[in-house]
Design a protein around this motif. Sequence first.
Motif, short mmCIF file in Angstrom:
data_model
loop_
_atom_site.label_atom_id
_atom_site.label_comp_id
_atom_site.label_asym_id
_atom_site.label_seq_id
_atom_site.Cartn_x
_atom_site.Cartn_y
_atom_site.Cartn_z
N UNK A 22 9.68 48.72 8.44
CA UNK A 22 9.22 47.04 8.18
C UNK A 22 9.95 46.09 9.39
N UNK A 23 9.87 45.14 10.07
CA UNK A 23 10.25 45.19 12.02
C UNK A 23 11.12 43.38 10.82
N UNK A 24 9.40 42.82 10.28
CA UNK A 24 10.51 41.92 9.51
C UNK A 24 9.93 40.70 8.25
N UNK A 25 11.11 40.38 7.38
CA UNK A 25 10.15 40.30 6.12
C UNK A 25 11.23 39.18 5.13
N UNK A 26 11.53 37.97 6.89
CA UNK A 26 12.46 37.17 6.11
C UNK A 26 11.50 36.11 5.41
N UNK A 27 10.67 35.81 5.48
CA UNK A 27 9.73 35.22 4.97
C UNK A 27 9.13 35.18 3.72
N UNK A 28 9.27 36.49 2.97
CA UNK A 28 8.45 37.51 1.98
C UNK A 28 9.54 36.65 0.78
N UNK A 29 9.00 36.38 -0.31
CA UNK A 29 9.33 35.47 -1.26
C UNK A 29 9.79 37.42 -2.46
N UNK A 30 11.17 37.70 -1.92
CA UNK A 30 10.76 39.15 -2.62
C UNK A 30 11.01 39.53 -3.89
N UNK A 31 11.49 38.44 -4.97
CA UNK A 31 11.90 38.09 -5.88
C UNK A 31 10.66 38.61 -6.28
N UNK A 32 9.52 38.23 -5.56
CA UNK A 32 8.20 38.40 -6.69
C UNK A 32 6.88 39.08 -5.60
N UNK A 33 7.50 39.47 -5.07
CA UNK A 33 6.26 40.01 -3.10
C UNK A 33 6.92 41.05 -2.90
N UNK A 34 5.70 42.46 -2.88
CA UNK A 34 5.92 43.42 -2.51
C UNK A 34 4.99 43.79 -1.74
N UNK A 35 5.68 45.06 -0.47
CA UNK A 35 4.39 45.54 0.65
C UNK A 35 5.23 46.83 1.06
N UNK A 36 3.52 47.97 1.62
CA UNK A 36 3.53 48.58 1.66
C UNK A 36 3.05 49.18 2.55
#
Lengths: 115, 114
Positions: B54-68
């Motif tokens: 991951x380079x940038x996940x600063x805008x990802x709402x991590x309480x509900x969003x995930x990505x792999x």
Amino acid sequence: AQTVTQSQPEMSVQEAETVTLSCTYDTSESNYYLFWYKQPPSRQMILVIRQEAYKQQNATENRFSVNFQKAAKSFSLKISDSQLGDTAMYFCAFMKKEYGNKLVFGAGTILRVKS
Amino acid sequence: EAGVAQSPRYKIIEKRQSVAFWCNPISGHATLYWYQQILGQGPKLLIQFQNNGVVDDSQLPKDRFSAERLKGVDSTLKIQPAKLEDSAVYLCASSPISRYYGYTFGSGTRLTVV
């Protein structure tokens, strides 16, 4: 942080005429890229034209050309001989020239070409 | 060359349910992006991958969003639980290392949360 502003929510033009879409941006960077993307109803973003900030010459791609004013931080798109297929949402986008860079988009301008 | 593939094209779910989107980038493209495009707005970057990392996940709402991004190729974006404000088009894009020629985008997934 960089911001991109497109002040025209909607534009319309008659077929075969010329239209200009406006875009301004805010950055303290000196080295960057600017893009115009087209998004038809199919939703796929299509690259229309690209400009490198260090190049003074305005980019052109067939009927599409830009007016890049670096000092004014302005990047407008001119579409000549408009065609019905040009009807779409157009986005202006900014990218810093560095590792981990990302595209920052404006809010878009809906362009309708009328017959 | 084949484009960026995304599925499903449309998805309707109820709030508090979970949903997953899939993206297959252009072969050889090291960088993969997920953007969220709310109606009437420009796309906003959620997460950027470089190969597996991951380079940038600063805008990802991590309480509900995930990505792999497994094995540096395909990627999935998940929302759990979904909220009404997650209704949007989710765009995947990919680019080679030298990305200054712009990205190649997929056709997106339109999510409606009811």
